[in-house]
Design an enzyme around this catalytic site. Structure first.
Site, PDB file in Angstrom:
ATOM      1  N   GLU A 106       3.310 -26.248  28.651  1.00 44.28           N
ATOM      2  CA  GLU A 106       3.037 -24.883  29.122  1.00 44.28           C
ATOM      3  C   GLU A 106       3.514 -24.626  30.565  1.00 44.28           C
ATOM      4  O   GLU A 106       4.151 -23.610  30.843  1.00 44.28           O
ATOM      5  CB  GLU A 106       1.518 -24.764  29.037  1.00 44.28           C
ATOM      6  N   ASP A 131      -0.992 -32.703  23.472  1.00 47.40           N
ATOM      7  CA  ASP A 131      -2.132 -31.817  23.183  1.00 47.40           C
ATOM      8  C   ASP A 131      -1.871 -30.877  22.002  1.00 47.40           C
ATOM      9  O   ASP A 131      -2.812 -30.323  21.446  1.00 47.40           O
ATOM     10  CB  ASP A 131      -2.455 -30.960  24.418  1.00 47.40           C
ATOM     11  N   VAL A 276      -3.574 -44.314  27.332  1.00 46.64           N
ATOM     12  CA  VAL A 276      -3.094 -45.118  26.198  1.00 46.64           C
ATOM     13  C   VAL A 276      -2.510 -44.187  25.136  1.00 46.64           C
ATOM     14  O   VAL A 276      -1.538 -44.519  24.453  1.00 46.64           O
ATOM     15  CB  VAL A 276      -4.289 -45.933  25.621  1.00 46.64           C
TER      16      VAL A 276
HETATM   17  O1  F6P Z   1      -1.384 -32.458  28.855  1.00 49.50           O
HETATM   18  C1  F6P Z   1      -1.352 -33.788  28.537  1.00 49.50           C
HETATM   19  C2  F6P Z   1      -2.504 -34.547  29.130  1.00 49.50           C
HETATM   20  O2  F6P Z   1      -2.437 -35.883  28.713  1.00 49.50           O
HETATM   21  C3  F6P Z   1      -3.886 -33.951  28.833  1.00 49.50           C
HETATM   22  O3  F6P Z   1      -4.332 -34.263  27.540  1.00 49.50           O
HETATM   23  C4  F6P Z   1      -4.697 -34.546  29.944  1.00 49.50           C
HETATM   24  O4  F6P Z   1      -5.830 -33.752  30.257  1.00 49.50           O
HETATM   25  C5  F6P Z   1      -3.743 -34.555  31.092  1.00 49.50           C
HETATM   26  O5  F6P Z   1      -2.438 -34.529  30.535  1.00 49.50           O
HETATM   27  C6  F6P Z   1      -3.878 -35.750  32.001  1.00 49.50           C
HETATM   28  O6  F6P Z   1      -3.019 -35.581  33.069  1.00 49.50           O
HETATM   29  P1  F6P Z   1      -2.625 -36.721  34.116  1.00 49.50           P
HETATM   30  O7  F6P Z   1      -1.589 -37.575  33.469  1.00 49.50           O
HETATM   31  O8  F6P Z   1      -2.082 -35.972  35.255  1.00 49.50           O
HETATM   32  O9  F6P Z   1      -3.847 -37.509  34.398  1.00 49.50           O
END
Ligand code: F6P
Length: 345
Positions: A106, A131, A276
């Site tokens: 997005e 997601d 993971v």
């Molecule tokens: O959008 C993908 C995602 O893995 C989400 O599911 C999660 O909330 C976020 O990114 C985690 O982000 P980061 O890698 O910045 O911790």
């Protein structure tokens, strides 16, 4: 002199399948259209700072099964940076790059849409995210792999839960949508699935947990990181925000295990699957989808169809306006969630 040099970047959280897109873009572009490519390091960061990566056929050899992205990624928002657009223009001019293929979710695609529509920097988008929350495409690559990893984890947790007759809470990613929780929870035979789209009632969760113990089994509770209790707030460990304004989710799993233990008296533990779910080799489905997205993205560039994103509709790859894909989140349909209810408790 090549007809066009095209820039490629991967932005946002990484996910399995990014390298498959890069490979397909380069293979088709070079072989079929005589195009040349330049990669930008770390998403929009590389276009701001002028950091490029060689992207030719030797550079993409052997990367199809590799997780992550050979280009690196970041959550950089050029619109939040001083002189962001001017710096991007300078980088593109220096690297002799015309159009850009932006592979992202997005946020990355939102930037691509604005660059195209408001600044004449021509972009084609490729949707990625574990997601699966992007509108206008049936699936994003990365999701299938994440669901598989979460399902395998749930399978393993069943046996240890049964051995100790404990509640095992599994917190999965998904941000503000419950796709991973729903698919992995259903596939893994979870007894409770909690998603952000439906606020959950703690009394109901405890009733499901108790009824599972009454049947002499140990419950598995799958909770999406963005799920919210009916009478409470989003549970967060960390309230800092990234350059797109998103908070870092996680914490609801711990909170839930504590609440279940307190209310039911049954011992509970939490497993937070975390990154993971994003690491390692992509599933066959994600390689297939990512490859097809890459092939079609190159065609869109060749035809000058900018401001568009490739998308999966059934088994067909189509093009949709990027702005349409990023306008609203694709959330879990209540009817789908209701289907899973048969297995709760
Ligand atoms: O959008 C993908 C995602 O893995 C989400 O599911 C999660 O909330 C976020 O990114 C985690 O982000 P980061 O890698 O910045 O911790």
């Amino acid at each position: 002199m090549p007809a066009t040099r095209i820039g490629v970047l991967t932005g946002g959280g990484d996910c399995p399948g990014l390298n498959a897109v890069i490979r397909a873009v380069v293979r088709k572009g070079v072989q079929d259209y005589g195009m040349e490519f330049t990669g930008f390091r770390d998403g929009w960061r590389g276009t701001l700072d002028g950091r490029t990566v060689r992207l030719d056929i030797p550079a993409v050899r052997g990367i199809l099964p590799r997780g992550g992205t050979i280009l690196g990624s970041s959550r950089t928002n050029p619109f939040a940076e001083k002189d962001g657009i001017r710096r991007i223009r300078e980088t593109l001019a220096k690297a002799e790059v015309g159009p850009l293929i932006a592979i992202g979710g997005e946020d990355t695609l939102g930037v691509a849409a604005r660059l195209t529509d408001e600044h004449g920097i021509r972009c084609v988008g490729v949707p990625k995210t574990i997601d699966n929350d992007l509108s206008a495409t049936d699936y994003t690559f990365g999701f299938d792999t994440a669901v598989q990893i979460a399902t395998e984890a749930i399978d393993r947790l069943h046996t240890t839960a049964e051995s100790h007759m404990r509640v095992l809470v599994v917190e999965v990613m998904g941000r503000h949508t419950g796709w991973i929780a729903l698919h992995a929870g259903l596939a893994g035979g979870a007894n409770v699935i909690l998603i952000p789209e439906q606020r959950f009632d703690m009394a109901q969760v405890c009733a499901w947990v108790t009824s599972r113990f009454e049947a002499s089994y140990a419950p598995i509770v799958v909770v999406s990181e963005g799920a919210v209790p009916k009478d409470g707030e989003l549970v967060l460990k960390d309230t800092s925000r990234d350059s797109f304004g998103h908070v870092r989710l996680s914490g609801v799993g711990e909170w839930l295990a504590h609440e279940i233990e307190r209310r039911t008296g049954h011992e509970a533990r939490t497993t937070v699957l975390g990154h993971v779910q994003r690491g390692g080799t992509p599933s066959a489905y994600d390689r297939w989808l990512a490859t097809r997205f890459g092939l079609h993205a190159v065609d869109a560039v060749r035809e000058g169809d900018f401001g568009k994103m490739v998308a999966l509709h059934g088994t067909r790859i189509v093009r949709v306006p990027i702005a349409e894909a990023t306008a609203t989140l694709k959330t879990v349909d209540p009817a789908l969630y209701e289907e899973a209810g048969v297995f709760f408790g």
